[in-house]
Motif scaffolding. Structure first.
Motif, mmCIF file in Angstrom:
data_model
loop_
_atom_site.group_PDB
_atom_site.id
_atom_site.type_symbol
_atom_site.label_atom_id
_atom_site.label_comp_id
_atom_site.label_asym_id
_atom_site.label_seq_id
_atom_site.Cartn_x
_atom_site.Cartn_y
_atom_site.Cartn_z
ATOM 1 N N ILE A 165 2.717 1.485 5.154
ATOM 2 C CA ILE A 165 2.855 -0.039 3.923
ATOM 3 C C ILE A 165 1.685 0.833 2.592
ATOM 4 C CG2 ILE A 165 0.741 -1.991 3.585
ATOM 5 C CD1 ILE A 165 0.921 -2.741 6.342
ATOM 6 N N ALA A 166 0.952 1.787 2.951
ATOM 7 C CA ALA A 166 0.645 2.095 2.132
ATOM 8 C C ALA A 166 1.794 3.031 0.982
ATOM 9 C CB ALA A 166 -0.993 2.973 2.162
ATOM 10 N N GLY A 167 2.131 3.673 1.503
ATOM 11 C CA GLY A 167 3.541 4.615 0.983
ATOM 12 C C GLY A 167 4.773 3.618 0.408
ATOM 13 N N SER A 168 4.581 2.581 1.081
ATOM 14 C CA SER A 168 5.549 1.580 0.517
ATOM 15 C C SER A 168 4.928 0.864 -0.851
ATOM 16 C CB SER A 168 5.686 0.960 1.218
ATOM 17 O OG SER A 168 6.436 -0.710 0.957
ATOM 18 N N LEU A 169 3.637 0.687 -1.341
ATOM 19 C CA LEU A 169 3.316 -0.391 -2.157
ATOM 20 C C LEU A 169 3.538 0.903 -3.343
ATOM 21 C CD1 LEU A 169 -0.475 -1.290 -0.695
ATOM 22 C CD2 LEU A 169 1.358 -3.019 -2.081
ATOM 23 N N LEU A 170 3.132 1.994 -2.998
ATOM 24 C CA LEU A 170 3.386 3.323 -4.454
ATOM 25 C C LEU A 170 4.804 3.455 -4.332
ATOM 26 C CD1 LEU A 170 1.139 6.161 -2.215
ATOM 27 C CD2 LEU A 170 0.959 5.038 -4.797
ATOM 28 N N LEU A 171 5.551 3.558 -4.003
ATOM 29 C CA LEU A 171 6.937 3.334 -3.923
ATOM 30 C C LEU A 171 7.459 2.424 -5.229
ATOM 31 C CD1 LEU A 171 9.515 5.192 -3.622
ATOM 32 C CD2 LEU A 171 10.146 3.897 -2.235
ATOM 33 N N ALA A 172 7.089 0.659 -4.526
ATOM 34 C CA ALA A 172 7.049 0.011 -5.580
ATOM 35 C C ALA A 172 6.929 -0.864 -6.659
ATOM 36 C CB ALA A 172 7.085 -1.523 -4.222
ATOM 37 N N ALA A 173 5.535 0.174 -6.015
ATOM 38 C CA ALA A 173 5.013 -0.283 -8.176
ATOM 39 C C ALA A 173 5.020 1.414 -9.264
ATOM 40 C CB ALA A 173 2.751 -0.120 -7.582
ATOM 41 N N GLY A 174 5.467 2.615 -8.353
ATOM 42 C CA GLY A 174 6.017 3.307 -9.067
ATOM 43 C C GLY A 174 7.677 3.536 -9.979
ATOM 44 N N PRO A 175 8.249 4.292 -9.327
ATOM 45 C CA PRO A 175 9.180 4.261 -9.208
ATOM 46 C C PRO A 175 10.244 3.199 -9.423
ATOM 47 C CG PRO A 175 8.266 5.902 -7.672
ATOM 48 C CD PRO A 175 8.035 5.142 -7.317
ATOM 49 N N HIS A 176 9.794 1.822 -8.228
ATOM 50 C CA HIS A 176 10.383 0.970 -8.563
ATOM 51 C C HIS A 176 9.509 -0.426 -9.204
ATOM 52 C CE1 HIS A 176 13.268 3.136 -6.324
ATOM 53 N NE2 HIS A 176 12.624 3.229 -5.005
ATOM 54 N N TYR A 234 0.209 -8.832 0.974
ATOM 55 C CA TYR A 234 1.296 -7.610 0.386
ATOM 56 C C TYR A 234 1.486 -7.871 -0.523
ATOM 57 C CZ TYR A 234 5.039 -3.748 -0.036
ATOM 58 O OH TYR A 234 5.927 -2.659 -1.173
ATOM 59 N N GLY A 235 2.456 -9.259 -1.343
ATOM 60 C CA GLY A 235 2.813 -10.018 -2.092
ATOM 61 C C GLY A 235 2.180 -9.832 -3.762
ATOM 62 N N GLY A 236 0.379 -10.124 -3.066
ATOM 63 C CA GLY A 236 -0.382 -10.117 -3.704
ATOM 64 C C GLY A 236 -1.183 -9.034 -4.456
ATOM 65 N N ALA A 237 -1.331 -8.203 -3.340
ATOM 66 C CA ALA A 237 -1.864 -5.956 -3.405
ATOM 67 C C ALA A 237 -1.039 -5.918 -4.763
ATOM 68 C CB ALA A 237 -1.099 -5.687 -2.520
ATOM 69 N N LEU A 238 0.632 -6.413 -4.355
ATOM 70 C CA LEU A 238 1.819 -5.556 -5.386
ATOM 71 C C LEU A 238 1.723 -5.600 -6.617
ATOM 72 C CD1 LEU A 238 4.772 -3.458 -5.715
ATOM 73 C CD2 LEU A 238 5.804 -5.530 -4.583
ATOM 74 N N PHE A 239 1.745 -7.596 -7.242
ATOM 75 C CA PHE A 239 1.229 -7.901 -8.283
ATOM 76 C C PHE A 239 0.651 -7.123 -8.573
ATOM 77 C CE2 PHE A 239 -0.252 -11.502 -11.075
ATOM 78 C CZ PHE A 239 1.342 -11.383 -11.622
ATOM 79 N N ALA A 240 -0.720 -7.298 -8.057
ATOM 80 C CA ALA A 240 -1.562 -6.841 -8.812
ATOM 81 C C ALA A 240 -1.601 -5.057 -9.028
ATOM 82 C CB ALA A 240 -3.475 -6.143 -7.544
ATOM 83 N N LEU A 241 -0.922 -4.948 -8.433
ATOM 84 C CA LEU A 241 -0.908 -2.946 -8.917
ATOM 85 C C LEU A 241 0.546 -2.728 -9.903
ATOM 86 C CD1 LEU A 241 -0.658 -1.286 -5.591
ATOM 87 C CD2 LEU A 241 -2.102 -1.421 -7.082
ATOM 88 N N VAL A 242 1.083 -3.690 -9.529
ATOM 89 C CA VAL A 242 2.786 -4.181 -10.561
ATOM 90 C C VAL A 242 2.356 -4.535 -12.345
ATOM 91 C CG1 VAL A 242 4.887 -5.129 -11.269
ATOM 92 C CG2 VAL A 242 4.700 -3.184 -9.187
ATOM 93 N N GLY A 271 -1.024 -4.551 -13.248
ATOM 94 C CA GLY A 271 -1.853 -3.658 -14.160
ATOM 95 C C GLY A 271 -1.639 -2.300 -14.667
ATOM 96 N N PRO A 272 -2.408 -1.318 -15.510
ATOM 97 C CA PRO A 272 -2.453 -0.394 -15.468
ATOM 98 C C PRO A 272 -1.686 0.731 -14.280
ATOM 99 C CG PRO A 272 -4.693 -1.105 -15.769
ATOM 100 C CD PRO A 272 -3.660 -1.899 -15.163
ATOM 101 N N VAL A 273 -0.640 1.220 -15.187
ATOM 102 C CA VAL A 273 -0.186 2.365 -14.222
ATOM 103 C C VAL A 273 -0.969 3.150 -13.475
ATOM 104 C CG1 VAL A 273 2.125 4.346 -14.336
ATOM 105 C CG2 VAL A 273 2.051 2.266 -15.382
ATOM 106 N N GLU A 274 -1.863 3.523 -14.411
ATOM 107 C CA GLU A 274 -2.714 4.817 -13.671
ATOM 108 C C GLU A 274 -3.547 4.487 -12.642
ATOM 109 O OE1 GLU A 274 -4.108 3.070 -17.692
ATOM 110 O OE2 GLU A 274 -2.605 3.769 -17.153
ATOM 111 N N ALA A 275 -3.759 2.866 -12.715
ATOM 112 C CA ALA A 275 -4.123 2.567 -11.610
ATOM 113 C C ALA A 275 -3.531 2.573 -9.937
ATOM 114 C CB ALA A 275 -4.464 1.234 -12.079
ATOM 115 N N VAL A 276 -1.717 3.057 -10.336
ATOM 116 C CA VAL A 276 -1.654 2.972 -8.868
ATOM 117 C C VAL A 276 -1.398 4.413 -8.525
ATOM 118 C CG1 VAL A 276 0.759 2.626 -7.874
ATOM 119 C CG2 VAL A 276 0.242 1.406 -9.692
ATOM 120 N N THR A 277 -2.885 4.834 -7.685
ATOM 121 C CA THR A 277 -2.675 5.795 -7.030
ATOM 122 C C THR A 277 -2.838 5.916 -5.531
ATOM 123 O OG1 THR A 277 -5.532 4.736 -6.748
ATOM 124 C CG2 THR A 277 -4.518 6.256 -8.459
#
Length: 200
Positions: free
Chosen positions: A93-104, A162-170, A172-178
């Motif tokens: 799930i962590a990897g999915s969040l990183l991929l979704a909020a980063g490259p995708h 997951y949807g709520g977490a992804l919304f916050a990451l997507v 929010g600031p790009v630099e917060a996606v760690t």
């Protein structure tokens, strides 16, 4: 009549995703999609008879690409494996969040735009609900295939979190996606889903 060209449909809906991110729902018209995709005028309307049909197909394209990402993750870890299934779920799930909020990032911004628009379009809302139900079924099967210790009753609340977490990451600031932020959110998603399943 021959079946629609699936590659062309993907080209059109990918163009619609870009337009959703740039201009919001109001920027997604048949003509604009044709221009963005570099296709002759009238192509999008041949594939999608109404604007709503175009929006629904675009949402379906996001889900299709998300499922392809999950399938890629499964291929990287094929079949059930020994070890802590819950920890493996957290890592996936962590990897999915990183991929979704980063490259995708763009495709998930697009789906959030569509979800907001669905508040004013009941048929779009119904289509999105169907897609989410299919996503829950797909995710449950994915977990079984990987041998994760996640009961089926945990999947619906996990998808909501997951949807709520992804919304916050997507949004929010790009630099917060760690990696650290994604891991913290993934732990909360898995633990919350398991707690919800125990309370059923």
């Amino acid at each position: 009549m021959p079946p629609p060209n699936e590659q062309r449909r993907a080209q059109l809906t990918d163009a619609a995703i870009d337009l959703l991110v740039e201009s919001g729902v109001h920027g997604v018209t048949h003509r604009a999609v044709d221009r963005r995709a570099g296709l002759p005028a009238g192509t999008a309307s041949n594939y999608f008879r109404s604007r709503e049909a175009l929006l629904v197909a675009t949402a379906g394209r996001v889900v299709e690409r998300h499922q392809a990402d999950m399938a890629d993750a499964a291929r990287a870890e094929p079949g059930p494996a020994s070890g802590d299934g819950v920890q493996r779920a957290v890592d996936l799930i962590a990897g999915s969040l990183l991929l979704a909020a980063g490259p995708h990032r763009a495709r998930y911004l697009a789906i959030f735009e569509l979800r907001l628009e669905s508040l004013r379009r009941p048929s779009l809302a119904a289509a999105l609900d169907e897609l989410m139900a299919a996503m829950a079924s797909f995710t449950s099967g994915h977990h079984v295939d990987l041998g994760l210790d996640i009961p089926p009753a945990a999947i619906p609340p996990m998808l909501v979190m997951y949807g709520g977490a992804l919304f916050a990451l997507v949004t929010g600031p790009v630099e917060a996606v760690t990696r650290e932020a994604a891991l913290r959110l993934a732990v909360a998603i898995v633990e919350g889903g398991l707690a919800a399943a125990r309370s059923v």
